[in-house]
Scaffold this active site. Sequence first.
Site, PDB file in Angstrom:
ATOM      1  N   SER A 133       0.866  -1.183   0.000  1.00  0.00           N
ATOM      2  CA  SER A 133       0.000   0.000   0.000  1.00  0.00           C
ATOM      3  C   SER A 133       0.902   1.231   0.000  1.00  0.00           C
ATOM      4  O   SER A 133       2.067   1.157   0.423  1.00  0.00           O
ATOM      5  CB  SER A 133      -0.843   0.004   1.278  1.00  0.00           C
ATOM      6  OG  SER A 133      -1.479   1.251   1.467  1.00  0.00           O
ATOM      7  N   TYR A 146      -2.791  -1.034  10.388  1.00  0.00           N
ATOM      8  CA  TYR A 146      -2.646  -1.163   8.930  1.00  0.00           C
ATOM      9  C   TYR A 146      -1.286  -0.638   8.482  1.00  0.00           C
ATOM     10  O   TYR A 146      -0.555  -1.307   7.749  1.00  0.00           O
ATOM     11  CB  TYR A 146      -3.781  -0.380   8.254  1.00  0.00           C
ATOM     12  CG  TYR A 146      -3.879  -0.581   6.756  1.00  0.00           C
ATOM     13  CD1 TYR A 146      -4.535  -1.685   6.230  1.00  0.00           C
ATOM     14  CD2 TYR A 146      -3.336   0.349   5.867  1.00  0.00           C
ATOM     15  CE1 TYR A 146      -4.649  -1.868   4.860  1.00  0.00           C
ATOM     16  CE2 TYR A 146      -3.440   0.170   4.495  1.00  0.00           C
ATOM     17  CZ  TYR A 146      -4.108  -0.940   3.994  1.00  0.00           C
ATOM     18  OH  TYR A 146      -4.204  -1.106   2.637  1.00  0.00           O
TER      19      TYR A 146
HETATM   20  P1  NAD Z   1     -11.471  -5.961  -0.573  1.00  0.00           P
HETATM   21  O1  NAD Z   1     -12.097  -5.817   0.776  1.00  0.00           O
HETATM   22  O2  NAD Z   1     -12.266  -5.631  -1.800  1.00  0.00           O
HETATM   23  O3  NAD Z   1     -10.916  -7.447  -0.742  1.00  0.00           O
HETATM   24  C1  NAD Z   1     -10.238  -8.107   0.284  1.00  0.00           C
HETATM   25  C2  NAD Z   1     -10.132  -9.563  -0.077  1.00  0.00           C
HETATM   26  O4  NAD Z   1      -9.519 -10.253   1.019  1.00  0.00           O
HETATM   27  C3  NAD Z   1     -11.504 -10.226  -0.299  1.00  0.00           C
HETATM   28  O5  NAD Z   1     -11.403 -11.210  -1.317  1.00  0.00           O
HETATM   29  C4  NAD Z   1     -11.747 -10.890   1.052  1.00  0.00           C
HETATM   30  O6  NAD Z   1     -12.657 -11.981   0.981  1.00  0.00           O
HETATM   31  C5  NAD Z   1     -10.346 -11.335   1.398  1.00  0.00           C
HETATM   32  N1  NAD Z   1     -10.227 -11.625   2.814  1.00  0.00           N
HETATM   33  C6  NAD Z   1     -10.526 -10.822   3.866  1.00  0.00           C
HETATM   34  N2  NAD Z   1     -10.321 -11.482   5.018  1.00  0.00           N
HETATM   35  C7  NAD Z   1      -9.881 -12.729   4.688  1.00  0.00           C
HETATM   36  C8  NAD Z   1      -9.507 -13.867   5.429  1.00  0.00           C
HETATM   37  N3  NAD Z   1      -9.545 -13.859   6.763  1.00  0.00           N
HETATM   38  N4  NAD Z   1      -9.098 -14.969   4.761  1.00  0.00           N
HETATM   39  C9  NAD Z   1      -9.085 -14.990   3.394  1.00  0.00           C
HETATM   40  N5  NAD Z   1      -9.417 -13.927   2.637  1.00  0.00           N
HETATM   41  C10 NAD Z   1      -9.817 -12.820   3.286  1.00  0.00           C
HETATM   42  O7  NAD Z   1     -10.141  -5.114  -0.479  1.00  0.00           O
HETATM   43  P2  NAD Z   1      -9.153  -4.509  -1.603  1.00  0.00           P
HETATM   44  O8  NAD Z   1      -9.293  -3.039  -1.548  1.00  0.00           O
HETATM   45  O9  NAD Z   1      -9.267  -5.229  -2.883  1.00  0.00           O
HETATM   46  O10 NAD Z   1      -7.767  -4.858  -0.898  1.00  0.00           O
HETATM   47  C11 NAD Z   1      -6.890  -5.861  -1.358  1.00  0.00           C
HETATM   48  C12 NAD Z   1      -5.490  -5.547  -0.850  1.00  0.00           C
HETATM   49  O11 NAD Z   1      -5.096  -4.277  -1.367  1.00  0.00           O
HETATM   50  C13 NAD Z   1      -5.378  -5.440   0.674  1.00  0.00           C
HETATM   51  O12 NAD Z   1      -4.169  -6.019   1.099  1.00  0.00           O
HETATM   52  C14 NAD Z   1      -5.371  -3.948   0.905  1.00  0.00           C
HETATM   53  O13 NAD Z   1      -4.713  -3.596   2.090  1.00  0.00           O
HETATM   54  C15 NAD Z   1      -4.616  -3.479  -0.319  1.00  0.00           C
HETATM   55  N6  NAD Z   1      -4.813  -2.069  -0.663  1.00  0.00           N
HETATM   56  C16 NAD Z   1      -6.042  -1.598  -0.987  1.00  0.00           C
HETATM   57  C17 NAD Z   1      -6.178  -0.266  -1.304  1.00  0.00           C
HETATM   58  C18 NAD Z   1      -7.498   0.348  -1.688  1.00  0.00           C
HETATM   59  O14 NAD Z   1      -7.545   1.564  -1.832  1.00  0.00           O
HETATM   60  N7  NAD Z   1      -8.546  -0.412  -1.884  1.00  0.00           N
HETATM   61  C19 NAD Z   1      -5.059   0.586  -1.282  1.00  0.00           C
HETATM   62  C20 NAD Z   1      -3.821   0.054  -0.948  1.00  0.00           C
HETATM   63  C21 NAD Z   1      -3.711  -1.282  -0.643  1.00  0.00           C
END
Ligand code: NAD
Length: 251
Positions: A133, A146
């Site tokens: 991130s 986080y």
């Molecule tokens: P999201 O909530 O859409 O997806 C998260 C995924 O993780 C889902 O498939 C969920 O089912 C899975 N998950 C959650 N808990 C779980 C568990 N205990 N076991 C197995 N799977 C589990 O989130 P996203 O925004 O797509 O985030 C994905 C990654 O990207 C994360 O690591 C997040 O920190 C990172 N990220 C997101 C953003 C953003 O702006 N959305 C920015 C930077 C980094």
Amino acid sequence: MLLKGKRALVTGSTSGIGLAVARALHAEGADVVLNGLGDADEIAKLRAEMDAYFGDANLLDPTAIEAMMGEIGPIDILVNNAGMQHVSPVEEFPTDKWDAIMALNLSAPFHTTRLAVPAMKEKGWGRIINTASAHSLTASPFKSAYNASKHGIAGFTKTVALELAQTGVTANCISPGYVWTPLIEGQIPDTMAARGLSRDEVINDVLLAKQPTKKFVQPDEIGALAVFLCREEAGNVTGANWSIDGGWTAE
Ligand code: NAD
């Protein structure tokens, strides 16, 4: 078809960024293994769409991770993407949330990596891609767990890259800024409460205020970057932390 014959596990691929990465790898011919939480019918649809195996581990549980990795067998590409967020002042931060964020965002990638690496080394080829991130490089208030977990995964990735540098296996982070996914939508109410702001103020004055482009990053842009990191030409790209954040961390 760049990735024909390669097997890829993408954790957290039932939603958001992970789903886009899984689709991008599948479009290049990879045999994709999905993982994540969610509605059984939705997961069945995604499996059918990508003709994919589903690894059903809850990644909070190291025993379940071990069982899943054993079931899947050797993989060529490991995308550690599942993650969660909680927004709260540090003195009120629920300790169970701290533990869960560390377990999912930092310890789960350690477990999948340690279990995937032996087969990658044996083949002399592998790609480990960790969704970190912008918060692996910089911090925001009220996100102590986080930010700590994402700085941690960046350090973990560099270590793995160095250990595997002569094996044909690379390890890199992709560090998105704000991407419009359920994870971001879900933190808006808590950010409204923590900062005393309206929903629009959180979107424009907190989230997009960070991104000089004033645009959310799109999940498929992250999929394209993941595909690049899997190319043969990316064999010397290792230990890097790739920002895709609309210029956020350039400031
Ligand atoms: P999201 O909530 O859409 O997806 C998260 C995924 O993780 C889902 O498939 C969920 O089912 C899975 N998950 C959650 N808990 C779980 C568990 N205990 N076991 C197995 N799977 C589990 O989130 P996203 O925004 O797509 O985030 C994905 C990654 O990207 C994360 O690591 C997040 O920190 C990172 N990220 C997101 C953003 C953003 O702006 N959305 C920015 C930077 C980094």
